[in-house]
Design a protein around this motif. Structure first.
Motif, PDB file in Angstrom:
ATOM      1  N   ALA A  59      46.671  42.966  46.308  1.00  0.00           N
ATOM      2  CA  ALA A  59      46.938  42.119  45.147  1.00  0.00           C
ATOM      3  C   ALA A  59      47.264  40.697  45.577  1.00  0.00           C
ATOM      4  N   MET A  60      48.065  40.555  46.650  1.00  0.00           N
ATOM      5  CA  MET A  60      48.436  39.218  47.112  1.00  0.00           C
ATOM      6  C   MET A  60      47.219  38.445  47.621  1.00  0.00           C
ATOM      7  N   VAL A  61      46.412  39.086  48.427  1.00  0.00           N
ATOM      8  CA  VAL A  61      45.200  38.430  48.920  1.00  0.00           C
ATOM      9  C   VAL A  61      44.265  38.123  47.751  1.00  0.00           C
ATOM     10  N   GLY A  62      44.191  39.038  46.796  1.00  0.00           N
ATOM     11  CA  GLY A  62      43.342  38.827  45.628  1.00  0.00           C
ATOM     12  C   GLY A  62      43.756  37.617  44.809  1.00  0.00           C
ATOM     13  N   VAL A  63      45.056  37.391  44.661  1.00  0.00           N
ATOM     14  CA  VAL A  63      45.531  36.208  43.931  1.00  0.00           C
ATOM     15  C   VAL A  63      45.053  34.938  44.622  1.00  0.00           C
ATOM     16  N   GLY A  64      45.164  34.901  45.964  1.00  0.00           N
ATOM     17  CA  GLY A  64      44.699  33.729  46.701  1.00  0.00           C
ATOM     18  C   GLY A  64      43.202  33.524  46.591  1.00  0.00           C
ATOM     19  N   LEU A  65      42.448  34.609  46.704  1.00  0.00           N
ATOM     20  CA  LEU A  65      40.993  34.516  46.600  1.00  0.00           C
ATOM     21  C   LEU A  65      40.561  34.017  45.220  1.00  0.00           C
ATOM     22  N   VAL A 110      45.465  45.525  41.082  1.00  0.00           N
ATOM     23  CA  VAL A 110      44.514  45.477  42.194  1.00  0.00           C
ATOM     24  C   VAL A 110      43.085  45.583  41.667  1.00  0.00           C
ATOM     25  N   LEU A 111      42.868  46.517  40.761  1.00  0.00           N
ATOM     26  CA  LEU A 111      41.536  46.711  40.180  1.00  0.00           C
ATOM     27  C   LEU A 111      41.072  45.465  39.433  1.00  0.00           C
ATOM     28  N   ALA A 112      41.945  44.903  38.604  1.00  0.00           N
ATOM     29  CA  ALA A 112      41.559  43.766  37.772  1.00  0.00           C
ATOM     30  C   ALA A 112      41.325  42.507  38.596  1.00  0.00           C
ATOM     31  N   LEU A 113      42.206  42.237  39.557  1.00  0.00           N
ATOM     32  CA  LEU A 113      42.023  41.046  40.380  1.00  0.00           C
ATOM     33  C   LEU A 113      40.732  41.133  41.192  1.00  0.00           C
ATOM     34  N   GLY A 114      40.470  42.319  41.737  1.00  0.00           N
ATOM     35  CA  GLY A 114      39.226  42.499  42.472  1.00  0.00           C
ATOM     36  C   GLY A 114      38.010  42.296  41.586  1.00  0.00           C
ATOM     37  N   ALA A 115      38.080  42.806  40.350  1.00  0.00           N
ATOM     38  CA  ALA A 115      36.964  42.655  39.424  1.00  0.00           C
ATOM     39  C   ALA A 115      36.759  41.187  39.036  1.00  0.00           C
ATOM     40  N   CYS A 116      37.857  40.453  38.853  1.00  0.00           N
ATOM     41  CA  CYS A 116      37.736  39.030  38.514  1.00  0.00           C
ATOM     42  C   CYS A 116      36.995  38.271  39.607  1.00  0.00           C
ATOM     43  N   ILE A 117      37.269  38.634  40.865  1.00  0.00           N
ATOM     44  CA  ILE A 117      36.594  37.980  41.989  1.00  0.00           C
ATOM     45  C   ILE A 117      35.138  38.438  42.069  1.00  0.00           C
ATOM     46  N   ALA A 118      34.939  39.747  41.958  1.00  0.00           N
ATOM     47  CA  ALA A 118      33.593  40.299  42.106  1.00  0.00           C
ATOM     48  C   ALA A 118      32.635  39.766  41.047  1.00  0.00           C
ATOM     49  N   PHE A 119      33.129  39.605  39.821  1.00  0.00           N
ATOM     50  CA  PHE A 119      32.280  39.127  38.730  1.00  0.00           C
ATOM     51  C   PHE A 119      32.344  37.611  38.563  1.00  0.00           C
ATOM     52  N   ALA A 120      33.058  36.944  39.495  1.00  0.00           N
ATOM     53  CA  ALA A 120      33.142  35.475  39.485  1.00  0.00           C
ATOM     54  C   ALA A 120      33.579  34.962  38.122  1.00  0.00           C
ATOM     55  N   TRP A 121      34.655  35.549  37.583  1.00  0.00           N
ATOM     56  CA  TRP A 121      35.119  35.162  36.249  1.00  0.00           C
ATOM     57  C   TRP A 121      35.924  33.870  36.328  1.00  0.00           C
ATOM     58  N   ARG A 122      35.410  32.838  35.715  1.00  0.00           N
ATOM     59  CA  ARG A 122      36.125  31.566  35.648  1.00  0.00           C
ATOM     60  C   ARG A 122      37.002  31.568  34.399  1.00  0.00           C
ATOM     61  N   ALA A 123      38.117  32.217  34.511  1.00  0.00           N
ATOM     62  CA  ALA A 123      39.024  32.368  33.374  1.00  0.00           C
ATOM     63  C   ALA A 123      39.647  31.027  33.009  1.00  0.00           C
ATOM     64  N   PRO A 124      39.945  30.830  31.722  1.00  0.00           N
ATOM     65  CA  PRO A 124      40.724  29.644  31.352  1.00  0.00           C
ATOM     66  C   PRO A 124      42.070  29.656  32.075  1.00  0.00           C
ATOM     67  N   ALA A 125      42.633  28.493  32.278  1.00  0.00           N
ATOM     68  CA  ALA A 125      43.884  28.405  33.038  1.00  0.00           C
ATOM     69  C   ALA A 125      44.977  29.272  32.429  1.00  0.00           C
ATOM     70  N   TRP A 126      45.110  29.237  31.103  1.00  0.00           N
ATOM     71  CA  TRP A 126      46.185  30.001  30.466  1.00  0.00           C
ATOM     72  C   TRP A 126      45.989  31.495  30.680  1.00  0.00           C
ATOM     73  N   ALA A 127      44.733  31.955  30.651  1.00  0.00           N
ATOM     74  CA  ALA A 127      44.457  33.377  30.828  1.00  0.00           C
ATOM     75  C   ALA A 127      44.735  33.807  32.270  1.00  0.00           C
ATOM     76  N   ALA A 128      44.306  33.008  33.226  1.00  0.00           N
ATOM     77  CA  ALA A 128      44.534  33.355  34.631  1.00  0.00           C
ATOM     78  C   ALA A 128      46.025  33.398  34.944  1.00  0.00           C
TER      79      ALA A 128
END
Length: 208
Positions: A59-65, A110-128
């Motif tokens: 999760a920590m590495v995922g936040v940075g990525l 862990v699942l959600a952060l990994g998915a956000c990276i894998a799908f290259a989701w450019r979330a709005p700042a407030w959502a992220a």
């Protein structure tokens, strides 16, 4: 960060090599970074604790990525928001504030952060920021339940937060390498690997 075409045989093997290395390193560590059985306490123990299990580490590495992928200002904000909200979650746990199942929340993070990276989701700042803050509460709660039994809870907390920051920096470093080396595909593969481990943790966390 846009995915660049992969050039050359050597470059084409890099994403698979990175993903394999990540998977092998994670298999070597226990699944959970928190046992709930009490702590010895102290800065050194707190610093070492996040490295003792894959769920918190990923999760920590995922936040940075993800922060690196989203760019400024989130590359700076997310690694700050997470430790702050983690402290809030630890305090909530010490005062027995009711929360949804903590292990399930951590696995979903862990699942959600990994998915956000894998799908290259450019979330709005407030959502992220909201996503990272909510997940941080679960991680903090899991460790906050252990703090009252620690011999040096303040030292332990400082060590834990410091290690968390380093793991964020590791994720940022990997993301920056991917961006500068034109290996966005490798970063997304790493995100998919994180998501797969998250799914495994979630399966284990759900009641039988």
């Amino acid at each position: 960060m846009n995915a660049d075409p992969v050039r050359g045989d050597g470059a084409s093997r890099r994403p698979a090599a990175i993903a394999s290395a990540c998977a092998l390193s994670l298999i070597a560590v226990p699944a959970w970074a928190h046992s709930g059985t009490g702590l010895a306490g102290g800065f050194v123990e707190g610093f070492a604790h996040p490295f003792g299990g894959g769920d918190h580490l990923l999760a920590m590495v995922g936040v940075g990525l993800w922060g690196t992928f989203l760019g400024r200002p989130l590359i700076y904000l997310l690694p700050v928001i997470f430790p702050l909200m983690m402290v809030a979650g630890a305090i909530a746990a010490m005062f027995a504030v009711p929360l949804p199942p903590v292990e399930t929340g951590i696995a979903v993070s862990v699942l959600a952060l990994g998915a956000c990276i894998a799908f290259a989701w450019r979330a709005p700042a407030w959502a992220a920021m909201t996503i990272v803050a909510v997940f941080a509460v679960f991680h903090g709660c899991a460790h906050g339940r252990e703090l009252p039994s620690a011999a040096d809870p303040i030292g332990y907390s400082l060590g834990f937060v410091f290690a968390t920051g380093l793991l964020h920096l590791l994720g940022i470093g990997l993301g920056e390498w991917g961006r500068r080396a034109g290996q966005a595909r490798a970063v997304r593969i790493a995100g998919a690997a994180i998501a797969m481990f998250g799914a495994m943790y979630l399966f284990r966390a759900l009641p039988v």
